[in-house]
Design a protein around this motif. Structure first.
Motif, PDB file in Angstrom:
ATOM      1  N   ARG A 190       0.873  -1.128   0.099  1.00  0.00           N
ATOM      2  CA  ARG A 190      -0.077   0.127  -0.008  1.00  0.00           C
ATOM      3  C   ARG A 190       1.044   1.369   0.055  1.00  0.00           C
ATOM      4  N   LEU A 191       1.808   1.267   1.035  1.00  0.00           N
ATOM      5  CA  LEU A 191       2.915   2.303   1.035  1.00  0.00           C
ATOM      6  C   LEU A 191       3.456   2.677  -0.461  1.00  0.00           C
ATOM      7  N   VAL A 192       4.053   1.554  -0.831  1.00  0.00           N
ATOM      8  CA  VAL A 192       4.753   1.585  -2.306  1.00  0.00           C
ATOM      9  C   VAL A 192       3.983   2.327  -3.309  1.00  0.00           C
ATOM     10  N   GLN A 193       2.613   1.737  -3.241  1.00  0.00           N
ATOM     11  CA  GLN A 193       1.436   2.274  -4.284  1.00  0.00           C
ATOM     12  C   GLN A 193       1.310   3.904  -4.323  1.00  0.00           C
ATOM     13  N   GLU A 194       1.102   4.154  -2.699  1.00  0.00           N
ATOM     14  CA  GLU A 194       1.061   5.631  -2.367  1.00  0.00           C
ATOM     15  C   GLU A 194       1.962   6.326  -3.117  1.00  0.00           C
ATOM     16  N   TYR A 195       3.382   5.801  -2.952  1.00  0.00           N
ATOM     17  CA  TYR A 195       4.370   6.810  -3.378  1.00  0.00           C
ATOM     18  C   TYR A 195       4.218   6.714  -4.957  1.00  0.00           C
ATOM     19  N   ALA A 196       3.760   5.572  -5.601  1.00  0.00           N
ATOM     20  CA  ALA A 196       3.833   5.373  -7.106  1.00  0.00           C
ATOM     21  C   ALA A 196       2.617   6.717  -7.501  1.00  0.00           C
ATOM     22  N   ASP A 197       1.628   6.873  -6.848  1.00  0.00           N
ATOM     23  CA  ASP A 197       0.452   7.687  -7.130  1.00  0.00           C
ATOM     24  C   ASP A 197       1.182   9.294  -7.017  1.00  0.00           C
ATOM     25  N   GLU A 198       2.073   9.323  -5.934  1.00  0.00           N
ATOM     26  CA  GLU A 198       2.673  10.523  -5.749  1.00  0.00           C
ATOM     27  C   GLU A 198       3.368  11.060  -6.514  1.00  0.00           C
ATOM     28  N   LEU A 199       4.499   9.953  -7.005  1.00  0.00           N
ATOM     29  CA  LEU A 199       5.234  10.025  -8.052  1.00  0.00           C
ATOM     30  C   LEU A 199       4.419  10.562  -9.559  1.00  0.00           C
ATOM     31  N   GLN A 200       3.553   9.999  -9.771  1.00  0.00           N
ATOM     32  CA  GLN A 200       2.672  10.243 -11.057  1.00  0.00           C
ATOM     33  C   GLN A 200       2.227  11.924 -10.940  1.00  0.00           C
ATOM     34  N   ALA A 201       1.453  12.110  -9.715  1.00  0.00           N
ATOM     35  CA  ALA A 201       1.080  13.505  -9.476  1.00  0.00           C
ATOM     36  C   ALA A 201       1.842  14.390  -9.543  1.00  0.00           C
ATOM     37  N   HIS A 202       3.330  14.060  -8.934  1.00  0.00           N
ATOM     38  CA  HIS A 202       4.190  15.095  -9.265  1.00  0.00           C
ATOM     39  C   HIS A 202       4.609  15.499 -10.477  1.00  0.00           C
ATOM     40  N   LEU A 203       4.633  14.320 -11.426  1.00  0.00           N
ATOM     41  CA  LEU A 203       5.086  14.237 -12.775  1.00  0.00           C
ATOM     42  C   LEU A 203       4.176  15.276 -13.771  1.00  0.00           C
ATOM     43  N   GLU A 204       2.803  15.065 -13.283  1.00  0.00           N
ATOM     44  CA  GLU A 204       1.713  15.527 -13.815  1.00  0.00           C
ATOM     45  C   GLU A 204       2.076  17.106 -13.446  1.00  0.00           C
ATOM     46  N   GLU A 205       2.116  17.468 -12.350  1.00  0.00           N
ATOM     47  CA  GLU A 205       2.464  18.943 -11.814  1.00  0.00           C
ATOM     48  C   GLU A 205       3.471  19.491 -12.489  1.00  0.00           C
ATOM     49  N   VAL A 206       4.551  18.993 -12.882  1.00  0.00           N
ATOM     50  CA  VAL A 206       5.681  19.696 -13.341  1.00  0.00           C
ATOM     51  C   VAL A 206       5.756  19.612 -15.002  1.00  0.00           C
ATOM     52  N   GLY A 207       4.542  18.845 -15.245  1.00  0.00           N
ATOM     53  CA  GLY A 207       4.371  18.837 -16.978  1.00  0.00           C
ATOM     54  C   GLY A 207       5.440  17.938 -17.599  1.00  0.00           C
ATOM     55  N   LYS A 208       5.762  16.933 -16.803  1.00  0.00           N
ATOM     56  CA  LYS A 208       6.633  15.739 -17.563  1.00  0.00           C
ATOM     57  C   LYS A 208       5.950  14.554 -17.686  1.00  0.00           C
ATOM     58  N   TRP A 209       4.647  14.456 -17.286  1.00  0.00           N
ATOM     59  CA  TRP A 209       3.976  13.053 -17.099  1.00  0.00           C
ATOM     60  C   TRP A 209       3.903  12.439 -18.684  1.00  0.00           C
ATOM     61  N   GLU A 210       3.377  13.226 -19.628  1.00  0.00           N
ATOM     62  CA  GLU A 210       3.270  12.851 -20.964  1.00  0.00           C
ATOM     63  C   GLU A 210       4.597  12.112 -21.767  1.00  0.00           C
ATOM     64  N   GLN A 211       5.556  13.069 -21.347  1.00  0.00           N
ATOM     65  CA  GLN A 211       6.996  12.621 -22.070  1.00  0.00           C
ATOM     66  C   GLN A 211       7.378  11.315 -21.229  1.00  0.00           C
ATOM     67  N   VAL A 212       7.018  11.246 -20.188  1.00  0.00           N
ATOM     68  CA  VAL A 212       7.660   9.817 -19.286  1.00  0.00           C
ATOM     69  C   VAL A 212       6.807   8.789 -19.866  1.00  0.00           C
ATOM     70  N   ARG A 213       5.591   8.985 -20.091  1.00  0.00           N
ATOM     71  CA  ARG A 213       4.513   8.016 -20.574  1.00  0.00           C
ATOM     72  C   ARG A 213       4.982   7.663 -22.003  1.00  0.00           C
ATOM     73  N   ILE A 214       5.424   8.427 -22.768  1.00  0.00           N
ATOM     74  CA  ILE A 214       5.921   7.995 -24.021  1.00  0.00           C
ATOM     75  C   ILE A 214       7.065   7.322 -24.099  1.00  0.00           C
ATOM     76  N   ALA A 215       7.954   7.792 -23.132  1.00  0.00           N
ATOM     77  CA  ALA A 215       9.518   7.167 -23.004  1.00  0.00           C
ATOM     78  C   ALA A 215       9.151   5.681 -22.528  1.00  0.00           C
ATOM     79  N   TYR A 216       8.471   5.466 -21.684  1.00  0.00           N
ATOM     80  CA  TYR A 216       7.976   4.216 -21.332  1.00  0.00           C
ATOM     81  C   TYR A 216       7.709   3.080 -22.408  1.00  0.00           C
ATOM     82  N   GLN A 217       7.147   3.488 -23.578  1.00  0.00           N
ATOM     83  CA  GLN A 217       6.261   2.788 -24.638  1.00  0.00           C
ATOM     84  C   GLN A 217       7.626   2.264 -25.485  1.00  0.00           C
ATOM     85  N   GLU A 218       8.722   3.219 -25.538  1.00  0.00           N
ATOM     86  CA  GLU A 218       9.763   2.907 -26.414  1.00  0.00           C
ATOM     87  C   GLU A 218      10.895   1.958 -25.945  1.00  0.00           C
TER      88      GLU A 218
END
Length: 154
Positions: free
Chosen positions: A126-154
């Motif tokens: 549970r704690l690790v998934q909370e961290y993952a959720d916080e990481l995604q929220a942070h990436l969205e907040e700083v405008g990097k989520w889309e870039q990271v999502r696309i990089a993951y696909q490559e």
């Protein structure tokens, strides 16, 4: 896939700093949290779907490291410290430091203590998934989520 995680090291450090309070209020010490995080990998589920993509924690390795958490707690207790978080803590044995050293060398008679409880594994997950959720929220907040999502696909 590790390229995407390498690209967000700085962002993870920022999330780590923000997440420290959450770890401190959990049942795990910072040392235990570090061990838990080394056994965790992150993936992006539904990476090809911008609306549903999300970071998820792969915690399949957690059960293997959970017995080591008891060793960390025992070492802290043997040194006179208090185990972090709300863990059940104390070694319960009479040998203290000597038993801890013997256990670390594999000479203890107990075989390393009890197996981790399902409750403890679930708390770590549970704690690790909370961290993952916080990481995604942070990436969205700083405008990097889309870039990271696309990089993951490559």
């Amino acid at each position: 896939m590790s390229e995407w995680t390498d690209a967000i090291v700085g962002e993870r450090m920022a999330v780590d700093n923000r997440f420290n309070d959450r770890v401190a209020s959990s049942r795990f010490s910072s040392q235990e949290w570090g061990l838990i995080m080394t056994a965790t990998e992150f993936e992006i589920e539904h990476s090809d779907d911008p609306e549903n993509a999300r970071i998820v924690a792969d915690t399949s390795n957690l059960p293997a490291i959970m017995p080591e958490l008891k060793n960390v707690r025992d070492q802290v207790s043997a040194m006179g410290g208090t185990p972090g978080g709300g863990g059940d803590g104390g070694s319960g044995g009479s040998g203290g430091v000597l038993d801890s050293i013997k256990g670390a060398l594999g000479l203890g008679g107990s075989g390393g203590g009890a197996a981790p409880s399902d409750e403890e594994v679930e708390a770590a997950e549970r704690l690790v998934q909370e961290y993952a959720d916080e990481l995604q929220a942070h990436l969205e907040e700083v405008g990097k989520w889309e870039q990271v999502r696309i990089a993951y696909q490559e």
